[in-house]
Design a protein around this motif. Structure first.
Motif, PDB file in Angstrom:
ATOM      1  N   VAL A 221      24.763 -30.881  53.862  1.00  8.84           N
ATOM      2  CA  VAL A 221      24.221 -32.165  54.304  1.00  8.84           C
ATOM      3  C   VAL A 221      23.090 -31.958  55.315  1.00  8.84           C
ATOM      4  CG1 VAL A 221      25.854 -32.512  56.204  1.00  8.84           C
ATOM      5  CG2 VAL A 221      24.918 -34.494  55.000  1.00  8.84           C
ATOM      6  N   VAL A 222      23.118 -30.853  56.069  1.00  2.88           N
ATOM      7  CA  VAL A 222      22.021 -30.537  56.990  1.00  2.88           C
ATOM      8  C   VAL A 222      20.784 -30.114  56.186  1.00  2.88           C
ATOM      9  CG1 VAL A 222      21.254 -28.991  58.848  1.00  2.88           C
ATOM     10  CG2 VAL A 222      23.572 -29.930  58.867  1.00  2.88           C
ATOM     11  N   TYR A 223      20.992 -29.308  55.122  1.00  2.00           N
ATOM     12  CA  TYR A 223      19.868 -28.991  54.227  1.00  2.00           C
ATOM     13  C   TYR A 223      19.285 -30.283  53.657  1.00  2.00           C
ATOM     14  CZ  TYR A 223      20.604 -23.921  53.889  1.00  2.00           C
ATOM     15  OH  TYR A 223      20.680 -22.583  54.150  1.00  2.00           O
ATOM     16  N   GLY A 224      20.159 -31.197  53.238  1.00  2.00           N
ATOM     17  CA  GLY A 224      19.689 -32.457  52.669  1.00  2.00           C
ATOM     18  C   GLY A 224      18.912 -33.271  53.688  1.00  2.00           C
ATOM     19  N   PHE A 225      19.379 -33.308  54.925  1.00  2.00           N
ATOM     20  CA  PHE A 225      18.683 -34.033  55.994  1.00  2.00           C
ATOM     21  C   PHE A 225      17.301 -33.429  56.232  1.00  2.00           C
ATOM     22  CE2 PHE A 225      17.883 -34.306  60.649  1.00  2.00           C
ATOM     23  CZ  PHE A 225      17.620 -35.662  60.700  1.00  2.00           C
ATOM     24  N   PHE A 226      17.243 -32.092  56.289  1.00  2.00           N
ATOM     25  CA  PHE A 226      15.953 -31.409  56.458  1.00  2.00           C
ATOM     26  C   PHE A 226      15.019 -31.724  55.280  1.00  2.00           C
ATOM     27  CE2 PHE A 226      13.334 -27.704  55.391  1.00  2.00           C
ATOM     28  CZ  PHE A 226      12.607 -27.557  56.562  1.00  2.00           C
ATOM     29  N   GLY A 227      15.573 -31.661  54.071  1.00  2.00           N
ATOM     30  CA  GLY A 227      14.750 -31.942  52.883  1.00  2.00           C
ATOM     31  C   GLY A 227      14.267 -33.379  52.857  1.00  2.00           C
ATOM     32  N   LEU A 228      15.132 -34.313  53.246  1.00  2.00           N
ATOM     33  CA  LEU A 228      14.789 -35.738  53.216  1.00  2.00           C
ATOM     34  C   LEU A 228      13.675 -36.065  54.209  1.00  2.00           C
ATOM     35  CD1 LEU A 228      15.653 -38.551  52.091  1.00  2.00           C
ATOM     36  CD2 LEU A 228      17.173 -38.729  54.049  1.00  2.00           C
ATOM     37  N   ILE A 229      13.727 -35.466  55.397  1.00  2.00           N
ATOM     38  CA  ILE A 229      12.758 -35.804  56.439  1.00  2.00           C
ATOM     39  C   ILE A 229      11.474 -34.977  56.324  1.00  2.00           C
ATOM     40  CG2 ILE A 229      12.388 -35.962  58.933  1.00  2.00           C
ATOM     41  CD1 ILE A 229      14.474 -37.897  57.819  1.00  2.00           C
ATOM     42  N   ILE A 230      11.594 -33.693  56.086  1.00  2.00           N
ATOM     43  CA  ILE A 230      10.435 -32.798  56.130  1.00  2.00           C
ATOM     44  C   ILE A 230       9.865 -32.525  54.742  1.00  2.00           C
ATOM     45  CG2 ILE A 230       9.673 -30.458  56.716  1.00  2.00           C
ATOM     46  CD1 ILE A 230      10.067 -32.227  59.100  1.00  2.00           C
TER      47      ILE A 230
ATOM     48  N   TRP B 212       6.365 -33.819  53.052  1.00  2.00           N
ATOM     49  CA  TRP B 212       5.300 -32.844  52.776  1.00  2.00           C
ATOM     50  C   TRP B 212       4.833 -32.941  51.317  1.00  2.00           C
ATOM     51  CZ3 TRP B 212       5.427 -28.521  49.446  1.00  2.00           C
ATOM     52  CH2 TRP B 212       4.306 -27.692  49.522  1.00  2.00           C
ATOM     53  N   ILE B 213       5.778 -33.047  50.384  1.00  2.00           N
ATOM     54  CA  ILE B 213       5.400 -33.150  48.966  1.00  2.00           C
ATOM     55  C   ILE B 213       4.588 -34.420  48.728  1.00  2.00           C
ATOM     56  CG2 ILE B 213       6.354 -33.542  46.647  1.00  2.00           C
ATOM     57  CD1 ILE B 213       8.638 -31.656  47.389  1.00  2.00           C
ATOM     58  N   LYS B 214       5.018 -35.518  49.322  1.00  2.00           N
ATOM     59  CA  LYS B 214       4.316 -36.790  49.141  1.00  2.00           C
ATOM     60  C   LYS B 214       2.878 -36.703  49.669  1.00  2.00           C
ATOM     61  CE  LYS B 214       4.546 -41.604  50.610  1.00  2.00           C
ATOM     62  NZ  LYS B 214       5.245 -42.570  51.487  1.00  2.00           N
ATOM     63  N   ASP B 215       2.692 -36.151  50.863  1.00  2.00           N
ATOM     64  CA  ASP B 215       1.354 -36.083  51.467  1.00  2.00           C
ATOM     65  C   ASP B 215       0.483 -35.017  50.824  1.00  2.00           C
ATOM     66  OD1 ASP B 215       2.224 -38.044  53.153  1.00  2.00           O
ATOM     67  OD2 ASP B 215       2.679 -36.700  54.828  1.00  2.00           O
ATOM     68  N   PHE B 216       1.079 -33.842  50.548  1.00  2.00           N
ATOM     69  CA  PHE B 216       0.265 -32.718  50.049  1.00  2.00           C
ATOM     70  C   PHE B 216      -0.213 -32.947  48.608  1.00  2.00           C
ATOM     71  CE2 PHE B 216      -0.345 -28.457  48.251  1.00  2.00           C
ATOM     72  CZ  PHE B 216      -1.157 -27.885  49.220  1.00  2.00           C
ATOM     73  N   PHE B 217       0.672 -33.507  47.775  1.00  2.00           N
ATOM     74  CA  PHE B 217       0.315 -33.693  46.366  1.00  2.00           C
ATOM     75  C   PHE B 217      -0.144 -35.124  46.055  1.00  2.00           C
ATOM     76  CE2 PHE B 217       3.342 -30.134  46.327  1.00  2.00           C
ATOM     77  CZ  PHE B 217       2.587 -29.180  45.663  1.00  2.00           C
ATOM     78  N   GLY B 218      -0.079 -36.013  47.049  1.00  2.00           N
ATOM     79  CA  GLY B 218      -0.542 -37.381  46.836  1.00  2.00           C
ATOM     80  C   GLY B 218       0.267 -38.138  45.796  1.00  2.00           C
ATOM     81  N   VAL B 219       1.581 -37.936  45.771  1.00  2.00           N
ATOM     82  CA  VAL B 219       2.455 -38.631  44.810  1.00  2.00           C
ATOM     83  C   VAL B 219       3.145 -39.797  45.523  1.00  2.00           C
ATOM     84  CG1 VAL B 219       2.829 -36.654  43.307  1.00  2.00           C
ATOM     85  CG2 VAL B 219       4.270 -36.944  45.321  1.00  2.00           C
TER      86      VAL B 219
END
Length: 645
Positions: free
Chosen positions: A129-138, A142-149
């Motif tokens: 769940v900590v991995y999931g929290f890190f993935g959800l926030i960071i 990053w994927i949304k901003d870097f790839f413009g999706v």
């Protein structure tokens, strides 16, 4: 002189013999418990899945999962989602993990190894769940901003997180397989004039190939069975990506479907049976994966045994080498194709040119330069693992520290966790872990004593060990479904502390069993024989001679079990937890827990205040689990240094 049994232990008076047989029977019952649990899980999952709301073929091949609106129960999109996210994770995890394993086993000094191995074990100890929290926030941001999706909650995010989570499993098992290659193989190769890299690539790795394959299969099993991290970062849309290689499409896996829908499904409905059908499907997949890994690990043990020697024909060696080259070429093409899809044509072109350059000049490069290139690559692999661990830890610490205070630790949550603290979740976690270890420890230790001290290798011990391994590889969400069907519904415990404690205990028994067995086996046989020689009984020898030196190993197993139980979310979601601001007054009341508290405020409570509280909860959970793992590592290292045999 006392009579001696066939097994080498002395016979005693009838009273003592009766006591010995009684103790042996108790340990046998503990040992057979794992077999009972795995069959119980299968039985109850099949029982609750029957009758499926549709025929099996439609259940597996239907392209629409809409269980409430259209009453369509096709799991094909969920199976495809599971396979795609696992494929992506393995493409990321396998090269890094195998490179890291080779570096640790073959290149690292003992001092460097003593630093790297605990770091990888800490990576394994971070709760999902900590991995999931890190993935959800960071990661998704990053994927949304870097790839413009439009959104970062995608197949790509799930594969990256799962890849990181699978690294410790693959690295640890692969390293064990590489270290198991006899030292004589290396010395013989070096004596023939081969370089260290030639020895590693042409002698050590081929010899350890079965174990490395088993490590990869176990990593696949880890990825297939993961629930919480995937549920938080993949978008959870039950669709097949269009086109299939669209890594920016949201997807849904088998486990995340169970995690999302089980809590609200009406018991006995068609939807309810379909969800248990998914659990059966998931369990069958993981059982197959784990049985394959067990077979391969068994074959590597036979391969390195003194009696094993098999002459290979020239035709066999030729075909094997050609298949190896074809496999390598296929993997390179897949990697380049994925780089094109994920990173664009520029980076893919650079990789193609670099690969072509290396293949063309491969035979012209001297062996020393090849060795430098490959050793640098292996060093980069292990550096990548350390950097990934550092990024996750630094992020959690920096974002969690502002929230952590004495009031945060001692007050109950208010306004859905936006205010107040985590006292109920913290104490609830300790309640769950305490109960689980109280149940699991005697069963796990008793099983180990029976397997190590009372039997030789036979069919019964193989069945017990296989059951323990299968139990160890069973996805945590399946334990949760079993606990829900058996304890909550069948035994009518309801959502309660006791249901969560027993479910968690079943999950950590294999961890305690395996570590205790290793500790008992490390005690030399001559010590036991010395005890028998002065007239001690079997139980007296075990209690006074074998268990004291094995105690640090047993304590280590217990602490590892505590760490795993404290970080799990899926097994308690359907059995024990509720987002509450009160403490349970009995074993039959629900309880709050840190992993569930973090999951709720990270995914269901909007606002900056909730995000700050989620950061603080993640930090406390991480420190709690890593603290348990660190104590286990310190005890193990101290034990290894002080062990005199």
């Amino acid at each position: 002189m006392k009579n001696v049994h066939k097994g080498g232990t002395p016979s005693h008076s009838p009273k003592k013999n009766f006591k010995e047989k009684s103790i042996k029977s108790i340990f046998f019952i503990a040992a057979i418990f794992g077999v009972f649990v795995i069959f119980s899980i299968l039985l109850f999952l099949f029982k609750e899945a029957y009758p499926l709301p549709t025929d099996i073929w439609s259940f597996l091949s239907g392209t629409k999962w809409s269980p409430t609106e259209s009453l369509l129960f096709g799991t094909y999109p969920l199976i495809i989602g599971t396979l795609l996210v696992t494929l992506g994770a393995m493409i990321i995890a396998i090269p890094i993990s195998i490179g890291g394993a080779i570096f640790i086993a073959e290149l690292a000094s003992s001092r460097l190894r003593s630093f790297i191995k605990p770091a990888i074990e800490l990576l394994a100890g971070i709760p999902s769940v900590v991995y999931g929290f890190f993935g959800l926030i960071i990661l998704t941001t990053w994927i949304k901003d870097f790839f413009g999706v439009p959104t970062g909650e995608t197949w790509l995010a799930g594969s990256i997180i799962l890849g990181i989570m699978a690294i410790p499993t693959i690295t640890t098992v692969a390293e064990d397989a590489i270290k198991a290659v006899p030292r004589e193989h290396r010395e013989g190769s070096l004596a023939m004039g081969a370089t260290r890299w030639q020895t590693i690539s042409k002698v050590v790795i081929p010899s350890a190939l079965s174990g490395i394959t088993a490590a990869i299969i176990l990593g696949i099993g880890r990825a297939v069975g993961e629930t919480m991290a995937i549920l938080m970062v993949c978008g959870n849309a039950a669709i097949i990506p269009t086109p299939l290689w669209n890594t920016f499409s949201p997807i849904r896996t088998l486990t995340s479907t169970l995690g999302i829908e089980t809590a609200e499904v009406p018991v006995g409905s068609a939807h309810y049976h379909a969800l248990f059908g998914i659990a059966v499907l998931l369990l069958i997949i993981t059982l197959f994966i784990n049985l394959t890994a067990i077979y391969l690990l068994g074959s590597i043990q036979k391969k390195h045994s003194a009696t094993h020697f098999k002459q290979r024909s020239l035709l066999y060696i030729t075909i094997r080498d050609k298949l190896k080259k074809l496999s390598i070429s296929f993997v390179i093409l897949v990697l380049i194709g994925l780089c094109y899809l994920i990173l664009g044509i520029l980076i893919a072109s650079v990789l193609v040119i670099a690969s072509g350059f290396l293949l063309y000049y491969r035979k012209k490069i001297s062996e020393k330069i090849k060795q430098k290139i490959m050793f640098s690559t292996l060093g980069i692999s292990i550096l990548t693992i350390i950097i990934l661990l550092g990024i996750i830890l630094i992020y959690i610490i920096i974002n969690g520290l502002p929230a952590v205070s004495w009031d945060f630790l001692t007050e109950p949550p208010k306004r859905l966790g936006r205010e107040g603290g985590i006292s109920t979740a913290l104490i609830g976690t300790l309640y769950l872990v305490g109960g689980a270890i109280a149940i699991a420890l005697p069963i796990g230790v008793g099983s180990s004593i029976y397997l190590t001290e009372y039997t030789k290798e036979n069919l019964v011990t193989k069945i017990i060990r296989t059951a323990a391994d299968l139990l160890n590889g069973t996805p945590s969400i399946v334990f949760g479904l079993f606990g829900f069907a058996f304890f909550v519904l069948y035994l009518k415990f309801g959502f309660s502390l006791i249901a969560g404690q027993i479910t968690l205990a079943f999950m950590i028994i294999p961890t305690i069993l395996r570590t205790t067995e290793e500790a008992l086996r490390s005690v030399p046989q001559s010590i036991r024989e010395g005890s028998y020689a002065v007239g001690a009984t079997k139980w007296q020898t075990i209690r006074r001679v074998v268990l004291p030196p094995a105690a640090p190993g047993i304590i280590t197993g217990a602490i590892l079990g505590i760490g795993r139980a404290a970080g799990e979310t899926a097994p308690i979601m359907f059995t024990a937890v509720a987002f509450s601001s009160f403490f349970p007054s009995s074993l039959f009341e629900p309880v709050n827990a840190l992993p569930y508290h973090l999951y709720i405020i990270a995914t269901n409570v909007p606002g900056d205040a909730a995000r700050v509280a989620a950061g603080g909860t993640a930090l406390v959970l991480l420190l709690l689990v890593i603290g348990f793992y660190s104590v286990a590592i310190i005890i193990r290292n101290h034990y290894h240094k002080t062990m005199k045999w």
